[in-house]
Design a protein around this motif. Structure first.
Motif, PDB file in Angstrom:
ATOM      1  N   PRO A 126      30.036  48.470 102.815  1.00 36.03           N
ATOM      2  CA  PRO A 126      30.529  47.097 103.023  1.00 36.03           C
ATOM      3  C   PRO A 126      30.476  46.236 101.762  1.00 36.03           C
ATOM      4  CG  PRO A 126      29.000  47.728 104.767  1.00 36.03           C
ATOM      5  CD  PRO A 126      28.896  48.773 103.704  1.00 36.03           C
ATOM      6  N   THR A 127      29.380  46.342 100.995  1.00 35.56           N
ATOM      7  CA  THR A 127      29.246  45.513  99.799  1.00 35.56           C
ATOM      8  C   THR A 127      30.191  45.972  98.688  1.00 35.56           C
ATOM      9  OG1 THR A 127      27.325  46.888  99.235  1.00 35.56           O
ATOM     10  CG2 THR A 127      26.868  44.736 100.193  1.00 35.56           C
ATOM     11  N   GLU A 128      30.405  47.289  98.604  1.00 37.69           N
ATOM     12  CA  GLU A 128      31.322  47.800  97.572  1.00 37.69           C
ATOM     13  C   GLU A 128      32.774  47.481  97.921  1.00 37.69           C
ATOM     14  OE1 GLU A 128      31.512  52.136  96.230  1.00 37.69           O
ATOM     15  OE2 GLU A 128      30.329  51.139  94.674  1.00 37.69           O
ATOM     16  N   LEU A 129      33.074  47.392  99.210  1.00 39.36           N
ATOM     17  CA  LEU A 129      34.412  46.987  99.647  1.00 39.36           C
ATOM     18  C   LEU A 129      34.744  45.591  99.122  1.00 39.36           C
ATOM     19  CD1 LEU A 129      36.958  47.330 101.520  1.00 39.36           C
ATOM     20  CD2 LEU A 129      35.590  46.268 103.317  1.00 39.36           C
ATOM     21  N   VAL A 130      33.822  44.654  99.291  1.00 43.02           N
ATOM     22  CA  VAL A 130      34.010  43.281  98.815  1.00 43.02           C
ATOM     23  C   VAL A 130      34.117  43.261  97.292  1.00 43.02           C
ATOM     24  CG1 VAL A 130      33.003  40.961  98.723  1.00 43.02           C
ATOM     25  CG2 VAL A 130      32.812  42.321 100.817  1.00 43.02           C
ATOM     26  N   LYS A 131      33.259  44.026  96.617  1.00 45.37           N
ATOM     27  CA  LYS A 131      33.257  44.078  95.147  1.00 45.37           C
ATOM     28  C   LYS A 131      34.591  44.595  94.610  1.00 45.37           C
ATOM     29  CE  LYS A 131      31.466  47.635  93.062  1.00 45.37           C
ATOM     30  NZ  LYS A 131      32.544  48.179  92.176  1.00 45.37           N
ATOM     31  N   CYS A 132      35.071  45.691  95.151  1.00 45.27           N
ATOM     32  CA  CYS A 132      36.322  46.287  94.668  1.00 45.27           C
ATOM     33  C   CYS A 132      37.509  45.357  94.886  1.00 45.27           C
ATOM     34  CB  CYS A 132      36.577  47.630  95.359  1.00 45.27           C
ATOM     35  SG  CYS A 132      35.501  48.970  94.791  1.00 45.27           S
ATOM     36  N   ARG A 133      37.527  44.678  96.030  1.00 44.40           N
ATOM     37  CA  ARG A 133      38.633  43.758  96.300  1.00 44.40           C
ATOM     38  C   ARG A 133      38.629  42.585  95.321  1.00 44.40           C
ATOM     39  NH1 ARG A 133      39.928  43.093 102.747  1.00 44.40           N
ATOM     40  NH2 ARG A 133      40.469  45.281 103.139  1.00 44.40           N
ATOM     41  N   LEU A 134      37.460  42.052  95.032  1.00 40.74           N
ATOM     42  CA  LEU A 134      37.365  40.957  94.066  1.00 40.74           C
ATOM     43  C   LEU A 134      37.791  41.414  92.674  1.00 40.74           C
ATOM     44  CD1 LEU A 134      34.048  39.122  95.047  1.00 40.74           C
ATOM     45  CD2 LEU A 134      36.313  38.086  94.920  1.00 40.74           C
ATOM     46  N   GLN A 135      37.389  42.607  92.295  1.00 44.06           N
ATOM     47  CA  GLN A 135      37.694  43.118  90.960  1.00 44.06           C
ATOM     48  C   GLN A 135      39.190  43.349  90.752  1.00 44.06           C
ATOM     49  OE1 GLN A 135      34.895  46.440  91.096  1.00 44.06           O
ATOM     50  NE2 GLN A 135      33.693  45.531  89.469  1.00 44.06           N
ATOM     51  N   ALA A 136      39.901  43.732  91.819  1.00 43.33           N
ATOM     52  CA  ALA A 136      41.334  44.030  91.699  1.00 43.33           C
ATOM     53  C   ALA A 136      42.214  42.901  92.241  1.00 43.33           C
ATOM     54  CB  ALA A 136      41.644  45.331  92.436  1.00 43.33           C
ATOM     55  N   MET A 137      41.630  41.759  92.570  1.00 48.88           N
ATOM     56  CA  MET A 137      42.371  40.662  93.197  1.00 48.88           C
ATOM     57  C   MET A 137      43.500  40.146  92.306  1.00 48.88           C
ATOM     58  SD  MET A 137      42.413  39.090  96.096  1.00 48.88           S
ATOM     59  CE  MET A 137      40.762  39.379  96.759  1.00 48.88           C
ATOM     60  N   HIS A 138      43.248  40.008  90.999  1.00 44.29           N
ATOM     61  CA  HIS A 138      44.261  39.476  90.077  1.00 44.29           C
ATOM     62  C   HIS A 138      45.498  40.377  90.063  1.00 44.29           C
ATOM     63  CE1 HIS A 138      45.950  37.482  86.555  1.00 44.29           C
ATOM     64  NE2 HIS A 138      46.131  38.679  86.013  1.00 44.29           N
ATOM     65  N   GLU A 139      45.298  41.691  89.974  1.00 45.67           N
ATOM     66  CA  GLU A 139      46.414  42.631  89.945  1.00 45.67           C
ATOM     67  C   GLU A 139      47.145  42.680  91.289  1.00 45.67           C
ATOM     68  OE1 GLU A 139      43.796  43.675  86.604  1.00 45.67           O
ATOM     69  OE2 GLU A 139      43.459  43.160  88.693  1.00 45.67           O
ATOM     70  N   MET A 140      46.419  42.583  92.397  1.00 41.50           N
ATOM     71  CA  MET A 140      47.043  42.593  93.722  1.00 41.50           C
ATOM     72  C   MET A 140      47.942  41.380  93.908  1.00 41.50           C
ATOM     73  SD  MET A 140      46.250  45.321  95.488  1.00 41.50           S
ATOM     74  CE  MET A 140      46.386  44.939  97.233  1.00 41.50           C
ATOM     75  N   THR A 141      47.527  40.234  93.367  1.00 32.84           N
ATOM     76  CA  THR A 141      48.303  38.999  93.496  1.00 32.84           C
ATOM     77  C   THR A 141      49.533  39.020  92.588  1.00 32.84           C
ATOM     78  OG1 THR A 141      46.233  37.806  93.955  1.00 32.84           O
ATOM     79  CG2 THR A 141      48.178  36.468  93.439  1.00 32.84           C
ATOM     80  N   THR A 142      49.333  39.370  91.328  1.00 30.49           N
ATOM     81  CA  THR A 142      50.449  39.348  90.362  1.00 30.49           C
ATOM     82  C   THR A 142      51.495  40.419  90.655  1.00 30.49           C
ATOM     83  OG1 THR A 142      49.144  40.737  88.844  1.00 30.49           O
ATOM     84  CG2 THR A 142      49.079  38.353  88.491  1.00 30.49           C
ATOM     85  N   SER A 143      51.078  41.522  91.305  1.00 31.83           N
ATOM     86  CA  SER A 143      52.038  42.574  91.650  1.00 31.83           C
ATOM     87  C   SER A 143      52.789  42.259  92.941  1.00 31.83           C
ATOM     88  CB  SER A 143      51.313  43.917  91.792  1.00 31.83           C
ATOM     89  OG  SER A 143      50.395  43.890  92.875  1.00 31.83           O
ATOM     90  N   GLY A 144      52.404  41.182  93.626  1.00 27.51           N
ATOM     91  CA  GLY A 144      53.090  40.777  94.849  1.00 27.51           C
ATOM     92  C   GLY A 144      52.673  41.541  96.087  1.00 27.51           C
ATOM     93  N   LYS A 145      51.613  42.357  95.975  1.00 23.45           N
ATOM     94  CA  LYS A 145      51.162  43.139  97.132  1.00 23.45           C
ATOM     95  C   LYS A 145      50.495  42.254  98.176  1.00 23.45           C
ATOM     96  CE  LYS A 145      50.649  47.510  94.635  1.00 23.45           C
ATOM     97  NZ  LYS A 145      51.763  48.203  95.308  1.00 23.45           N
ATOM     98  N   ILE A 146      49.898  41.141  97.724  1.00 24.56           N
ATOM     99  CA  ILE A 146      49.358  40.151  98.646  1.00 24.56           C
ATOM    100  C   ILE A 146      49.840  38.765  98.216  1.00 24.56           C
ATOM    101  CG2 ILE A 146      47.299  41.474  99.288  1.00 24.56           C
ATOM    102  CD1 ILE A 146      45.695  39.777  97.306  1.00 24.56           C
ATOM    103  N   THR A 147      49.934  37.847  99.167  1.00 28.51           N
ATOM    104  CA  THR A 147      50.454  36.509  98.857  1.00 28.51           C
ATOM    105  C   THR A 147      49.351  35.492  98.619  1.00 28.51           C
ATOM    106  OG1 THR A 147      50.633  36.092 101.250  1.00 28.51           O
ATOM    107  CG2 THR A 147      52.616  36.865 100.109  1.00 28.51           C
ATOM    108  N   HIS A 148      48.220  35.678  99.283  1.00 27.69           N
ATOM    109  CA  HIS A 148      47.113  34.733  99.154  1.00 27.69           C
ATOM    110  C   HIS A 148      45.928  35.406  98.468  1.00 27.69           C
ATOM    111  CE1 HIS A 148      49.239  31.850 101.615  1.00 27.69           C
ATOM    112  NE2 HIS A 148      49.393  32.776 102.563  1.00 27.69           N
ATOM    113  N   SER A 149      45.485  34.809  97.376  1.00 30.67           N
ATOM    114  CA  SER A 149      44.367  35.366  96.620  1.00 30.67           C
ATOM    115  C   SER A 149      43.046  34.817  97.132  1.00 30.67           C
ATOM    116  CB  SER A 149      44.526  35.018  95.137  1.00 30.67           C
ATOM    117  OG  SER A 149      43.423  35.471  94.394  1.00 30.67           O
ATOM    118  N   GLN A 150      42.046  35.698  97.225  1.00 32.89           N
ATOM    119  CA  GLN A 150      40.679  35.262  97.573  1.00 32.89           C
ATOM    120  C   GLN A 150      39.791  35.520  96.365  1.00 32.89           C
ATOM    121  OE1 GLN A 150      41.199  38.230 100.224  1.00 32.89           O
ATOM    122  NE2 GLN A 150      42.720  36.980 101.243  1.00 32.89           N
ATOM    123  N   ASN A 151      39.220  34.465  95.845  1.00 32.44           N
ATOM    124  CA  ASN A 151      38.478  34.582  94.586  1.00 32.44           C
ATOM    125  C   ASN A 151      36.977  34.416  94.728  1.00 32.44           C
ATOM    126  OD1 ASN A 151      40.770  35.010  92.841  1.00 32.44           O
ATOM    127  ND2 ASN A 151      41.320  32.885  93.241  1.00 32.44           N
TER     128      ASN A 151
END
Length: 302
Positions: A126-151
């Motif tokens: 569970p903790t690594e899931l949150v960590k990985c999502r935060l670490q890749a959030m910038h790329e997920m947003t700029t690539s258009g894969k997600i519309t809302h960023s959680q920082n």
């Protein structure tokens, strides 16, 4: 005088927490580069390009993105891991017919560490899931894969709870366990074997080989772990990050998709920062664990 089993468990848990904290602070920027390269292998030419691009786009803060859940993950994982490592050593002694407190071989300790990793996976996932999502959030947003960023940690946790419920925190658990069990056999096996060789060379006990030898042994253990399990870790990171899009794929489906569309090389994307990180991070982990455990155990010596 040996401490009570409950006190022994608390000592192992505390020493594991101290080691986990040291591990995070010594290797977080390199871990961030690893996750980014695993998730978006075609976006970066290599480790240096990923590192520099992240610094230019987001600043130093971007390299330490996910530090809070990384601390939570490492403290939780290593606390449970080393506490269960102590219990599992007793189980190995019982199964092999040895007396309580008997010295185990390096292979037997490796087996104990491997079994202990199953329990640590339950708190790590569970903790690594949150960590990985935060670490890749910038790329997920700029690539258009997600519309809302959680920082923030809390925004990611709320998103997981809202979209997937409590079970959502265990996305990638199967892959985590598949990574941890063989990985920690190699991890503890290489660490203990290296310490034994240093002790034999120096004509002293394994606990008296010194700081440099302990750090090197921990680093070697970490290197062996990652060389064996890196493709599985790559699949785990991809599952945990891409699950933000609402598409849920299992281990084999994700593995075959990466293999067919991106090739074998994509499964090893990010290995360079991982191998650079492993010596300071895992060296600090074992140094923190062994030193703090030795100090606490000394209180019970008659």
């Amino acid at each position: 005088m040996a401490p009570h089993p409950v006190v022994q468990a608390i000592i192992d848990l505390s020493a594991g927490a101290i080691g986990g904290t040291a591990c995070v602070f010594s290797g977080q920027p390199l871990d961030t580069a690893k996750v980014k390269m695993q998730t978006f292998p075609s976006l970066y030419r290599g480790f240096v390009h990923c590192f520099v691009s992240t610094y230019r786009q987001v600043g130093l803060r971007g390299l330490y993105q996910g530090t809070t859940p990384a601390l939570m993950a490492n403290i939780a994982e290593n606390s449970v891991l080393f506490m269960c490592y102590g219990f599992c050593q007793e189980v190995v002694r019982f199964v092999s017919g040895q007396e309580k407190g008997a010295v185990l071989s390096d292979v037997q300790k490796a087996c104990a560490g491997s079994v202990a990793s199953v329990f640590s996976s339950l708190v790590l996932c569970p903790t690594e899931l949150v960590k990985c999502r935060l670490q890749a959030m910038h790329e997920m947003t700029t690539s258009g894969k997600i519309t809302h960023s959680q920082n923030t940690v809390w925004s990611v946790i709320k998103s997981i709870m809202h979209n997937d419920g409590p079970a959502g925190f265990f996305q990638g658990l199967t892959t985590t366990i598949a990574r941890e069990v063989p990985g920690y056999f190699c991890f503890f096996g290489a660490y203990e074997l290296c310490r034994s060789l240093f002790a034999e060379y120096m004509h002293c006990g394994k606990d008296d080989i010194g700081v440099a030898s302990t750090v090197f042994s921990g680093g070697l253990g970490g290197a062996c772990l990652w060389l064996v399990v890196y493709p599985m870790d790559c699949v785990k990171s991809r599952i945990q990050v891409m699950s933000m899009t609402g598409k849920q794929s299992g281990f084999f489906k994700t593995f075959m998709h990466i293999f067919r569309t991106e090739g074998v090389r994509a499964l090893y994307s990010g290995l360079t920062p991982t191998m650079i990180r492993t010596f300071p991070a895992n060296g600090a982990l074992f140094l923190g664990y062994e030193a703090s455990r030795k100090i606490m155990m000394a209180q019970f010596d008659s």
